[in-house]
Design a protein around this motif. Structure first.
Motif, mmCIF file in Angstrom:
data_model
loop_
_atom_site.group_PDB
_atom_site.id
_atom_site.type_symbol
_atom_site.label_atom_id
_atom_site.label_comp_id
_atom_site.label_asym_id
_atom_site.label_seq_id
_atom_site.Cartn_x
_atom_site.Cartn_y
_atom_site.Cartn_z
ATOM 1 N N ASN A 6 0.928 -1.191 0.144
ATOM 2 C CA ASN A 6 0.064 0.055 0.076
ATOM 3 C C ASN A 6 0.855 1.150 -0.049
ATOM 4 O O ASN A 6 0.667 2.132 -0.599
ATOM 5 C CB ASN A 6 -0.943 0.062 1.278
ATOM 6 C CG ASN A 6 -1.839 1.267 1.334
ATOM 7 O OD1 ASN A 6 -2.827 1.381 0.218
ATOM 8 N ND2 ASN A 6 -1.729 2.177 2.233
ATOM 9 N N PRO A 16 -6.936 7.819 -4.537
ATOM 10 C CA PRO A 16 -7.820 7.254 -5.266
ATOM 11 C C PRO A 16 -8.745 8.207 -6.057
ATOM 12 O O PRO A 16 -9.268 9.173 -5.498
ATOM 13 C CB PRO A 16 -8.794 6.258 -4.330
ATOM 14 C CG PRO A 16 -7.680 6.256 -3.367
ATOM 15 C CD PRO A 16 -6.904 7.390 -3.249
ATOM 16 N N SER A 141 -11.389 -3.159 -7.583
ATOM 17 C CA SER A 141 -10.615 -2.021 -7.464
ATOM 18 C C SER A 141 -11.267 -0.762 -6.877
ATOM 19 O O SER A 141 -10.971 -0.139 -5.655
ATOM 20 C CB SER A 141 -9.861 -1.792 -8.374
ATOM 21 O OG SER A 141 -9.050 -0.557 -8.370
ATOM 22 N N TRP A 146 -9.547 1.996 -4.306
ATOM 23 C CA TRP A 146 -8.442 2.249 -5.234
ATOM 24 C C TRP A 146 -8.685 3.083 -6.303
ATOM 25 O O TRP A 146 -8.031 3.806 -7.027
ATOM 26 C CB TRP A 146 -7.758 1.033 -5.876
ATOM 27 C CG TRP A 146 -6.942 0.173 -5.085
ATOM 28 C CD1 TRP A 146 -7.271 -1.226 -4.427
ATOM 29 C CD2 TRP A 146 -5.876 0.476 -4.394
ATOM 30 N NE1 TRP A 146 -6.260 -1.653 -3.596
ATOM 31 C CE2 TRP A 146 -5.386 -0.833 -3.547
ATOM 32 C CE3 TRP A 146 -4.794 1.612 -4.347
ATOM 33 C CZ2 TRP A 146 -4.362 -0.716 -3.054
ATOM 34 C CZ3 TRP A 146 -3.603 1.226 -3.515
ATOM 35 C CH2 TRP A 146 -3.228 0.150 -2.974
ATOM 36 N N ARG A 149 -7.806 2.432 -11.366
ATOM 37 C CA ARG A 149 -6.421 2.629 -11.327
ATOM 38 C C ARG A 149 -6.048 1.266 -12.433
ATOM 39 O O ARG A 149 -6.392 0.311 -11.963
ATOM 40 C CB ARG A 149 -5.663 2.505 -10.209
ATOM 41 C CG ARG A 149 -5.613 3.790 -9.389
ATOM 42 C CD ARG A 149 -4.503 3.643 -8.191
ATOM 43 N NE ARG A 149 -3.498 3.207 -8.481
ATOM 44 C CZ ARG A 149 -2.552 3.100 -7.679
ATOM 45 N NH1 ARG A 149 -2.490 3.670 -6.481
ATOM 46 N NH2 ARG A 149 -1.125 2.672 -7.874
ATOM 47 N N VAL A 152 -3.744 -1.209 -10.526
ATOM 48 C CA VAL A 152 -4.375 -1.992 -9.400
ATOM 49 C C VAL A 152 -5.061 -2.938 -10.352
ATOM 50 O O VAL A 152 -5.077 -4.359 -10.050
ATOM 51 C CB VAL A 152 -5.263 -1.192 -8.719
ATOM 52 C CG1 VAL A 152 -6.052 -2.297 -7.736
ATOM 53 C CG2 VAL A 152 -4.327 -0.399 -7.558
ATOM 54 N N SER A 368 -5.452 -2.378 -0.088
ATOM 55 C CA SER A 368 -5.873 -0.859 -0.022
ATOM 56 C C SER A 368 -5.622 -0.037 1.416
ATOM 57 O O SER A 368 -5.265 0.949 1.457
ATOM 58 C CB SER A 368 -6.936 -0.519 -0.722
ATOM 59 O OG SER A 368 -8.075 -0.760 0.410
#
Length: 454
Positions: A6, A16, A141, A146, A149, A152, A368
């Motif tokens: 992370n 994010p 995600s 997140w 992304r 990710v 995350s």
């Protein structure tokens, strides 16, 4: 491992952004894209090299066997007015046997594929499965905080494709990813977009072993409206192809045709249960607790015992979810709530290794560290939970090709093939324990929901 992962992502300036796509670590994204492409290519190559021609089941060449036996030819039979639950079906089409008790909605959804030439349909469905993997990873995600992304999403997709669950699904062509995508949407949209959650439940209803546990657990979570809407839609989706088959089976007499189909389903279930590969004592892919108990007892109890074990596992999880609802705690698909629902679903009733993709959102949430329930845990507990999920996802130790080569004694085979079931059961116990609210609703936020943007 999880916290350092992370921190590396956060150090890349990756706050994010839920509304638009972005890349946190471009170089990593490129590497992941290459690794993902390689994994997809190798899987496609294995499907072709181990391709099973439609017809009797050949365990040594099982590439796309489930697409043929569970999607393409059953849907083609439905179009032709032939019941894929009946004895006439395996004599008229190049399949091993009748289909088990899938909802007739499965046949209607896949009817467009059955209208295509077989080879075209195979390629198209492989593309559909890849799209569903992408959808599930994007959904996970966002739910984990997140956002959209690329790096990710690509990482989660790599995990899916290289895991035993993802590889088995892509290799056999089973409709697992449709069920899993339905579960993800049903859980994440409940309380926000009830009708969207209800539509997703239609896909979950394709298999009773999905809709039964998910339905009860969502009920305990307080999603009654979504379940009512979903039930109405699922009944309609099953009724249309079901009545078409009944009309044809009954020679124009729908009532007689429905009675015939009910009888056919009972016979098909008995044939399915009688297959030595399907017996829980022999199954090497089962991850539910029932299969573990059957292996070590040397017996296969009947449906009543199966349902009793399911109830014994689901009821405590329902109590935890109900208590969380009373306390106003619900951290969604990638949080403890989602972990309780998915882990309990897997452990409580008939599930195979390919269903383990249900655990991707909780894994994303743990990594995350943007969901309060996970951040409240110590690093050791987070590592343990992440390791449990990854260990079952990548456990190729009980794969048939390896077991055949090792020639292990029966006790060792039982031990190896029980690992996933024991770990999933342990995961269920842990997340239920973590999920039990230890503070009153007056002293905590009303909900722990991540602003997921979905």
């Amino acid at each position: 491992m999880v916290s350092s992962f992370n921190r590396r992502f956060e150090s890349a300036g990756s706050v994010p952004h839920h509304g638009h796509w972005h890349v946190g670590r471009p170089r990593l994204a490129v590497v992941l894209a290459i690794v993902l492409t390689l994994g997809i290519g190798l899987t496609a190559k294995r499907v072709m090299s181990r391709y099973q021609e439609p017809g009797p089941f050949d365990r040594s060449n099982a590439g796309y066997c489930d697409f043929h036996n569970g999607i393409y030819f059953p849907s083609l039979a439905m179009i032709d007015g032939v019941s894929p639950y009946g004895g006439e079906y395996p004599t008229a089409y190049p399949v091993e046997r009748q289909i088990p008790f899938f909802s007739p909605a499965v046949l209607a959804v896949h009817a467009p594929l059955a209208m295509l030439p077989l080879r075209v349909a195979e390629v198209a469905y492989f593309g559909i499965m890849l799209a569903l993997i992408g959808f599930c990873c994007v959904h996970s995600s966002i739910a984990a905080g997140w956002g959209r992304r690329f790096d990710v999403v690509l990482l989660l997709a790599v995990i899916c494709v290289y895991s035993r669950a993802g590889h088995a699904t892509l290799f056999s062509g089973y409709f697992t990813l449709e069920l899993i995508a339905g579960v993800f949407v049903a859980i994440s949209q409940a309380g926000r977009r009830p009708w969207l959650s209800a539509i997703a439940l239609v896909f979950v209803s394709f298999k009773p072993t999905y809709i039964l546990p998910i339905g009860f657990l969502m009920l305990a979570r307080g999603n009654l409206r979504e379940l009512v809407y979903g039930a109405m839609l699922a009944i309609f989706a099953a009724a249309v192809p079901g009545l078409w088959l009944a009309w044809n089976e009954g020679g124009g007499d729908v009532a007689r045709g429905l009675s015939e189909i009910v009888t056919q389903i009972g016979v098909a279930q008995e044939i399915h249960r009688a297959d030595p590969i399907e017996l829980p004592v022999n199954a090497w892919t089962r991850v539910d607790l029932f299969a573990v108990l059957a292996k070590w007892s040397g017996q296969t109890p009947g449906d009543a015992a199966h349902l009793a074990i399911m109830a014994a596992l689901i009821l405590p999880a329902m109590v935890v979810l109900h208590r969380r609802r009373q306390a106003g705690v619900d951290d969604g698909l990638a949080g403890v709530t989602g972990a309780i629902i998915t882990a309990t679903c897997l452990s409580s009733i008939y599930h195979h290794a390919y269903d383990l993709l249900l655990l991707i959102p909780p894994l994303a949430g743990i990594a995350s560290l943007q969901i309060q329930a996970w951040t409240n845990l110590s690093s050791t507990k987070r590592y343990a939970l992440a390791a449990m999920i990854l260990s079952v996802a990548f456990n190729y130790g009980s794969a048939k090709f390896l077991l055949d080569r090792l020639s292990l004694p029966t006790t060792a085979v039982h031990a190896v093939t029980s690992v996933n079931g024991v770990v999933v059961f342990g995961l269920m116990i842990l997340v239920c324990w973590i999920g039990w609210p230890r503070v009153t609703s007056q002293s905590e936020p009303r909900r722990y929901l991540v602003n997921s943007g979905i």
